[in-house]
Design a protein around this motif. Structure first.
Motif, mmCIF file in Angstrom:
data_model
loop_
_atom_site.group_PDB
_atom_site.id
_atom_site.type_symbol
_atom_site.label_atom_id
_atom_site.label_comp_id
_atom_site.label_asym_id
_atom_site.label_seq_id
_atom_site.Cartn_x
_atom_site.Cartn_y
_atom_site.Cartn_z
ATOM 1 N N ALA A 89 5.257 -31.408 4.695
ATOM 2 C CA ALA A 89 5.093 -30.279 5.606
ATOM 3 C C ALA A 89 6.288 -30.148 6.531
ATOM 4 C CB ALA A 89 3.810 -30.455 6.424
ATOM 5 N N LYS A 90 6.836 -31.272 6.978
ATOM 6 C CA LYS A 90 8.002 -31.242 7.866
ATOM 7 C C LYS A 90 9.240 -30.714 7.160
ATOM 8 C CE LYS A 90 6.530 -35.131 10.770
ATOM 9 N NZ LYS A 90 6.858 -36.510 11.210
ATOM 10 N N HIS A 91 9.297 -30.918 5.865
ATOM 11 C CA HIS A 91 10.485 -30.510 5.101
ATOM 12 C C HIS A 91 10.250 -29.245 4.276
ATOM 13 C CE1 HIS A 91 12.988 -34.089 5.946
ATOM 14 N NE2 HIS A 91 11.825 -34.711 6.051
ATOM 15 N N GLY A 92 9.110 -28.607 4.467
ATOM 16 C CA GLY A 92 8.848 -27.357 3.753
ATOM 17 C C GLY A 92 8.655 -27.518 2.259
ATOM 18 N N ILE A 93 8.163 -28.673 1.831
ATOM 19 C CA ILE A 93 7.928 -28.914 0.408
ATOM 20 C C ILE A 93 6.475 -28.547 0.088
ATOM 21 C CG2 ILE A 93 7.911 -30.651 -1.427
ATOM 22 C CD1 ILE A 93 9.916 -32.254 0.303
ATOM 23 N N PRO A 94 6.240 -27.630 -0.842
ATOM 24 C CA PRO A 94 4.865 -27.208 -1.137
ATOM 25 C C PRO A 94 4.102 -28.266 -1.929
ATOM 26 C CG PRO A 94 6.383 -26.165 -2.655
ATOM 27 C CD PRO A 94 7.237 -26.898 -1.647
ATOM 28 N N GLY A 95 2.798 -28.152 -1.877
ATOM 29 C CA GLY A 95 1.954 -29.076 -2.628
ATOM 30 C C GLY A 95 0.638 -29.292 -1.924
ATOM 31 N N THR A 96 -0.405 -29.617 -2.695
ATOM 32 C CA THR A 96 -1.716 -29.866 -2.116
ATOM 33 C C THR A 96 -2.203 -31.251 -2.507
ATOM 34 O OG1 THR A 96 -2.927 -28.986 -4.029
ATOM 35 C CG2 THR A 96 -2.295 -27.410 -2.283
ATOM 36 N N TYR A 97 -3.209 -31.705 -1.799
ATOM 37 C CA TYR A 97 -3.805 -33.013 -2.090
ATOM 38 C C TYR A 97 -4.275 -33.067 -3.542
ATOM 39 C CZ TYR A 97 -6.744 -37.160 -1.450
ATOM 40 O OH TYR A 97 -7.306 -38.414 -1.561
ATOM 41 N N ASN A 98 -4.998 -32.024 -3.949
ATOM 42 C CA ASN A 98 -5.548 -32.033 -5.308
ATOM 43 C C ASN A 98 -4.454 -32.017 -6.373
ATOM 44 O OD1 ASN A 98 -8.187 -32.102 -4.394
ATOM 45 N ND2 ASN A 98 -8.433 -29.869 -4.410
#
Length: 247
Positions: free
Chosen positions: A157-166
């Motif tokens: 989140a701090k580096h703007g990298i997308p992705g979710t837990y799932n």
């Protein structure tokens, strides 16, 4: 990571001080007049950081020394009197405490008036500077797959990298079954001397190319491995969520 190794290889990616002496036949106050120009500079910088918590300024009453009385003589100035009597806050504080007898012009004090030294004016309550307190340590993440994924998501989140837990969890279970020490010693990458490692089976060249600052340089480190793999997946597929097989 898949048996095909090529896709895992990284992409190249003045102040001028003057003295003004005003007098009308009485004692004169020497006041500093300052003229200055200011310049602003805009810059860019990273956030960052979480670090020191700052408490809101609080107002406290400064204890005053027992007041004494001074009778002004010709030639006196508030600044000299304040200096001679070590008045905290200098001539300005002395003036505020004696405004009623001095009048509206602090540059003019008449011989014979009596100044109270050490008295507090109505505005004598001092504002205590904002106190810096040690930042509370961030809550630790559990040392398990759930904790590693959540910590990685915080870094992402701090580096703007997308992705979710799932999306991360699904790919971890497929690639390593949640074993941070997993290593593939049989596929094409292994035969080329760069075996896939860790939770998301990242080869060393890819790990180094997509390593995210602030995480470990050890490719087996769970958080570093997940974060680097998600950074790679974002660059190639838009997000780790878009990865549903060998990548």
């Amino acid at each position: 990571m898949p048996a095909k190794g090529k896709h895992r290889r990284p992409k190249q990616n003045p102040i001028t001080r003057k003295l003004a002496i005003a007098g009308t036949g009485g004692a004169a106050l020497t006041l500093p007049l300052i003229s200055a120009t200011t310049a602003g500079a805009a810059g860019t910088g990273a956030p960052a950081a979480a670090v020191t918590a700052v408490t809101a300024p609080t107002t406290v009453t400064v204890a005053a020394a027992p007041p004494t009385t001074y009778s002004v003589v010709a030639g006196d100035t508030l600044s000299e009197i304040a200096a001679d009597h070590s008045v905290s806050g200098g001539w300005k504080q002395l003036y505020e405490a004696n405004r009623a007898v001095v009048g509206n012009n602090p540059a003019v004090i008449r011989p014979g008036i009596k100044l109270t030294i050490g008295a507090q004016s109505k505005a004598a309550a001092a504002v205590k500077p904002a106190a810096k307190t040690a930042a509370k340590p961030a809550s630790s993440y559990p040392n398990n797959l759930d904790g590693w994924i959540r910590e990685s998501l915080a870094v992402m989140a701090k580096h703007g990298i997308p992705g979710t837990y799932n999306g991360i969890h699904r790919n971890v279970m497929r690639e390593s079954s949640g074993n941070p020490k997993a290593i593939n010693l049989w596929d094409i990458n292994a035969r080329n001397g760069i075996p896939s490692k860790g939770l998301l089976q990242v080869i060393d060249p890819t790990f180094k190319a997509y390593h995210v600052p602030g995480t470990s340089l050890d490719s087996y480190d769970p958080v570093a491995n997940i974060t680097a793999a998600c950074n790679y997946a974002a660059a190639r597929y838009g997000s780790i969520d878009n990865v549903n097989g060998a990548y």
